[in-house]
Scaffold this motif. Sequence first.
Motif, short mmCIF file in Angstrom:
data_model
loop_
_atom_site.label_atom_id
_atom_site.label_comp_id
_atom_site.label_asym_id
_atom_site.label_seq_id
_atom_site.Cartn_x
_atom_site.Cartn_y
_atom_site.Cartn_z
N MET A 75 -23.11 37.51 -28.24
CA MET A 75 -24.24 36.78 -27.64
C MET A 75 -25.34 37.71 -27.13
O MET A 75 -26.27 37.25 -26.50
CB MET A 75 -23.73 35.92 -26.47
N LEU A 76 -25.25 39.00 -27.41
CA LEU A 76 -26.30 39.91 -26.92
C LEU A 76 -27.34 40.14 -28.00
O LEU A 76 -27.01 40.56 -29.11
CB LEU A 76 -25.70 41.27 -26.52
N SER A 77 -28.61 39.85 -27.67
CA SER A 77 -29.66 40.09 -28.67
C SER A 77 -30.21 41.50 -28.55
O SER A 77 -30.64 42.08 -29.53
CB SER A 77 -30.77 39.05 -28.54
N PRO A 120 -29.78 42.77 -19.87
CA PRO A 120 -28.66 41.90 -20.21
C PRO A 120 -27.42 42.16 -19.35
O PRO A 120 -27.26 43.23 -18.78
CB PRO A 120 -28.37 42.23 -21.68
N THR A 121 -26.56 41.12 -19.32
CA THR A 121 -25.27 41.26 -18.66
C THR A 121 -24.18 40.90 -19.65
O THR A 121 -24.40 40.07 -20.55
CB THR A 121 -25.20 40.39 -17.39
N CYS A 122 -23.04 41.51 -19.51
CA CYS A 122 -21.96 41.24 -20.45
C CYS A 122 -20.62 41.55 -19.79
O CYS A 122 -20.47 42.57 -19.11
CB CYS A 122 -22.14 42.13 -21.69
N ARG A 175 -13.51 37.39 -18.95
CA ARG A 175 -14.48 36.33 -18.60
C ARG A 175 -13.84 35.24 -17.74
O ARG A 175 -12.62 35.04 -17.80
CB ARG A 175 -15.08 35.73 -19.88
N GLY A 176 -14.70 34.54 -17.00
CA GLY A 176 -14.23 33.41 -16.20
C GLY A 176 -13.50 33.83 -14.93
O GLY A 176 -12.85 33.02 -14.28
N LYS A 177 -13.63 35.12 -14.55
CA LYS A 177 -12.95 35.60 -13.33
C LYS A 177 -13.94 35.92 -12.22
O LYS A 177 -13.59 36.56 -11.23
CB LYS A 177 -12.14 36.86 -13.65
N SER A 183 -28.72 27.89 -26.37
CA SER A 183 -27.41 27.57 -26.95
C SER A 183 -26.25 28.29 -26.24
O SER A 183 -25.09 28.02 -26.53
CB SER A 183 -27.40 27.96 -28.43
N ASN A 184 -26.55 29.20 -25.31
CA ASN A 184 -25.50 29.99 -24.66
C ASN A 184 -25.02 29.26 -23.39
O ASN A 184 -25.35 29.62 -22.26
CB ASN A 184 -26.02 31.39 -24.33
N GLN A 185 -24.21 28.22 -23.62
CA GLN A 185 -23.78 27.34 -22.52
C GLN A 185 -23.05 28.11 -21.42
O GLN A 185 -23.25 27.84 -20.23
CB GLN A 185 -22.83 26.25 -23.07
#
Length: 166
Positions: A33-35, A97-99, A105-107, A133-135
């Motif tokens: 998801m990183l452009s 950006p963040t990643c 993820r989710g923590k 689109s990046n819900q």
Amino acid sequence: MKNSEVNIGRATEADLDGIMELQAENQHAIGGMLSANFSRARIIEMMNEMPLIVARHGDHIIAFLMSSTRNVNEDVPIIRAMLNAYPGTASAYVYGPTCVSSEERGKGLAQAMYRELRRLEPGREGILFIQRSNQASLRAHEKMGMCEVTSFVFNGNEYAVFSYFG
Ligand SMILES: CC(C)(COP(=O)(O)OP(=O)(O)OC[C@H]1O[C@@H](n2cnc3c(N)ncnc32)[C@H](O)[C@@H]1OP(=O)(O)O)[C@@H](O)C(=O)NCCC(=O)NCCS
């Protein structure tokens, strides 16, 4: 912040290999998801001017949150498009950006890095874009309390622009 073995703080040049690796693993071109794909030299420029926050598990980089002055990435067309759509206040900076690595993820790591960035840049406005689109990212940043201020279209994709004050 310390959370058992996870440490969140400002990156140094010793963290660059891990940051570059995580950035490479999450590129759009390979389904991520990183452009943006910043060069090592550009990341060093960014981190010399603004905090680059990382989460480390031991000495392994499991997440990053970059930030930059408006000027350092003025040659990046999508950042120019965002700042044209929403210039923000005079002292505003660009968040992202963040990643976060896929297993972590989710923590709450994205949220914890955001807290650290705001602690280091109190009172300043941060501006960011998120592809519509990046819900997961939209939800994560809304949950942090950021506000959508406008949107723009770039290369046929819609991006929401968010802002917050540290
Ligand atoms: C977007 C991203 C940075 C979020 O990081 P994270 O550490 O997982 O996020 P947090 O744990 O701090 O956020 C938690 C909230 O985000 C939302 N969220 C996170 N992942 C989600 C998912 N897969 N689907 C829906 N909502 C999600 C939820 O609201 C969640 O809160 P909840 O757990 O109470 O429901 C991470 O998913 C990521 O690195 N994605 C790939 C790269 C990317 O998209 N970067 C952002 C580009 S703008």
